[in-house]
Design a protein around this motif. Structure first.
Motif, PDB file in Angstrom:
ATOM      1  N   ASP A  99       0.725  -1.096  -0.039  1.00  0.00           N
ATOM      2  CA  ASP A  99      -0.098  -0.008  -0.187  1.00  0.00           C
ATOM      3  C   ASP A  99       0.793   1.336  -0.187  1.00  0.00           C
ATOM      4  O   ASP A  99       0.499   2.356  -0.575  1.00  0.00           O
ATOM      5  N   ASP A 100       2.040   1.176   0.486  1.00  0.00           N
ATOM      6  CA  ASP A 100       2.780   2.449   0.561  1.00  0.00           C
ATOM      7  C   ASP A 100       3.832   2.532  -0.387  1.00  0.00           C
ATOM      8  O   ASP A 100       4.877   3.360  -0.488  1.00  0.00           O
ATOM      9  N   GLY A 101       3.897   1.490  -1.673  1.00  0.00           N
ATOM     10  CA  GLY A 101       4.684   1.631  -2.715  1.00  0.00           C
ATOM     11  C   GLY A 101       5.990   0.748  -2.619  1.00  0.00           C
ATOM     12  O   GLY A 101       6.658   0.586  -3.806  1.00  0.00           O
ATOM     13  N   ASP A 102       6.240   0.103  -1.617  1.00  0.00           N
ATOM     14  CA  ASP A 102       7.289  -0.778  -1.584  1.00  0.00           C
ATOM     15  C   ASP A 102       6.880  -2.140  -2.342  1.00  0.00           C
ATOM     16  O   ASP A 102       5.748  -2.290  -2.573  1.00  0.00           O
ATOM     17  N   ARG A 103       8.198  -2.691  -2.888  1.00  0.00           N
ATOM     18  CA  ARG A 103       7.818  -3.712  -3.878  1.00  0.00           C
ATOM     19  C   ARG A 103       8.563  -4.963  -3.539  1.00  0.00           C
ATOM     20  O   ARG A 103       9.834  -4.693  -3.114  1.00  0.00           O
ATOM     21  N   VAL A 104       7.887  -5.988  -3.472  1.00  0.00           N
ATOM     22  CA  VAL A 104       8.560  -7.379  -2.797  1.00  0.00           C
ATOM     23  C   VAL A 104       8.309  -8.507  -3.641  1.00  0.00           C
ATOM     24  O   VAL A 104       7.095  -8.586  -4.461  1.00  0.00           O
ATOM     25  N   ALA A 105       9.532  -9.413  -3.956  1.00  0.00           N
ATOM     26  CA  ALA A 105       9.264 -10.733  -4.593  1.00  0.00           C
ATOM     27  C   ALA A 105      10.064 -11.730  -3.560  1.00  0.00           C
ATOM     28  O   ALA A 105      10.939 -11.326  -3.247  1.00  0.00           O
ATOM     29  N   TRP A 106       9.137 -12.649  -3.679  1.00  0.00           N
ATOM     30  CA  TRP A 106      10.011 -14.140  -2.816  1.00  0.00           C
ATOM     31  C   TRP A 106      10.371 -15.021  -3.583  1.00  0.00           C
ATOM     32  O   TRP A 106       9.811 -15.373  -4.767  1.00  0.00           O
TER      33      TRP A 106
END
Length: 125
Positions: free
Chosen positions: A102-109
């Motif tokens: 929601d705050d724009g951080d981007r994550v991939a696992w």
């Protein structure tokens, strides 16, 4: 206080040869030591100790993660090295497996050979 002391990260492996190949070759970390009970890597001045154990019961959550400046490039590079990115029900991920918070951080696992969940994160500007 520990706030001014270097952090050492830990993860476990039941197959040290496979773990060494993954962390050293696939992820590009520099091997410092291959000792009887642990592999030690330099993860950008943080020591990563991969403990050699009889069996691993991986956690269902992220145990190690890297902050990156360009997550798309990093995901594409890792995928080109054979890394498979995880998809999780209920989390809206793009075609590369990247989730935007929601705050724009981007994550991939992704997982290491023992099933430990790792991640890459690009912080929002």
């Amino acid at each position: 206080m520990l706030s001014d002391q270097p952090l050492v990260a830990f993860v476990a492996t039941a197959d040290s040869a496979r773990a060494r190949a993954f962390y050293e070759t696939t992820l590009g970390l520099t091997l410092i030591e291959d000792a009887p009970h642990t592999l030690v890597f330099d993860a950008n001045a943080t020591r990563l100790r991969v403990a050699k154990v009889g069996a691993v019961t991986p956690a269902t959550h992220t145990v190690l993660g890297w902050q990156v400046s360009d997550i798309v490039a990093q995901v594409q590079d890792l995928a080109g090295r054979g890394v498979v990115f995880e998809r999780f029900p209920g989390i809206k991920q793009d075609v590369l497996g990247i989730w935007t918070t929601d705050d724009g951080d981007r994550v991939a696992w992704f997982k290491d050979p023992d099933g430990n969940v790792l991640s890459v994160t690009e912080l929002a500007p």
